[in-house]
Design a protein around this motif. Structure first.
Motif, PDB file in Angstrom:
ATOM      1  N   GLN A 261       1.421  -4.936   4.364  1.00 36.45           N
ATOM      2  CA  GLN A 261       0.575  -3.749   4.315  1.00 36.45           C
ATOM      3  C   GLN A 261       0.962  -2.958   5.555  1.00 36.45           C
ATOM      4  OE1 GLN A 261      -3.627  -4.129   5.158  1.00 36.45           O
ATOM      5  NE2 GLN A 261      -4.092  -2.697   3.518  1.00 36.45           N
TER       6      GLN A 261
ATOM      7  N   SER B  35      -3.300  -0.686   7.556  1.00 37.30           N
ATOM      8  CA  SER B  35      -3.199  -2.060   8.030  1.00 37.30           C
ATOM      9  C   SER B  35      -3.768  -2.242   9.434  1.00 37.30           C
ATOM     10  CB  SER B  35      -1.732  -2.508   8.031  1.00 37.30           C
ATOM     11  OG  SER B  35      -1.001  -1.781   8.994  1.00 37.30           O
TER      12      SER B  35
ATOM     13  N   ASN C 198       0.815  -1.208   0.000  1.00 35.75           N
ATOM     14  CA  ASN C 198       0.000   0.000   0.000  1.00 35.75           C
ATOM     15  C   ASN C 198       0.856   1.269   0.000  1.00 35.75           C
ATOM     16  OD1 ASN C 198       0.727  -0.760   2.656  1.00 35.75           O
ATOM     17  ND2 ASN C 198      -0.809   0.615   3.494  1.00 35.75           N
TER      18      ASN C 198
END
Length: 106
Positions: A88, A93, A10
């Motif tokens: 992540q 997260s 991400n």
């Protein structure tokens, strides 16, 4: 000295090379990547991330509950890579870890 690659899915797939002796958080900081952290000792969840693929050693983790460990959460300040991995990271997260009063409800 072994090194592993970690992809931060991400963060636009940014890849970081991490020494096996180095915490993931320390490697990120050395590379100029800012990630949230609090204690650096595994006793808070500020640096929590979700392991999507790969292996980490994080036996010094104190703050995560068994169900959070089972859901593949790790604390970057005490996590050491044991294989190439995908994570992540950051607030994205952490939504399942605790109720965030600033997160919009749907």
């Amino acid at each position: 000295m072994s090194t592993y690659r970690v992809e931060m899915v991400n963060r636009d797939g940014q890849v970081l090379v991490v020494s096996a002796e180095q915490s993931i958080l320390a490697a990120a900081e050395a590379a100029g990547i800012a990630l949230p952290f609090g204690c650096r000792y595994g006793v808070c969840i500020t640096c929590a991330a979700r392991l999507i693929a790969g292996k980490v050693e994080h036996s010094r983790t104190v703050a995560l509950k068994p169900e959070q460990l089972a859901a593949d959460f790790v604390l970057l300040c005490v996590a050491h890579l044991r294989s190439d991995s995908r994570l992540q990271v950051g607030l994205e997260s952490q939504w399942e870890l605790y109720r965030n009063p600033w997160r919009p409800t749907i």
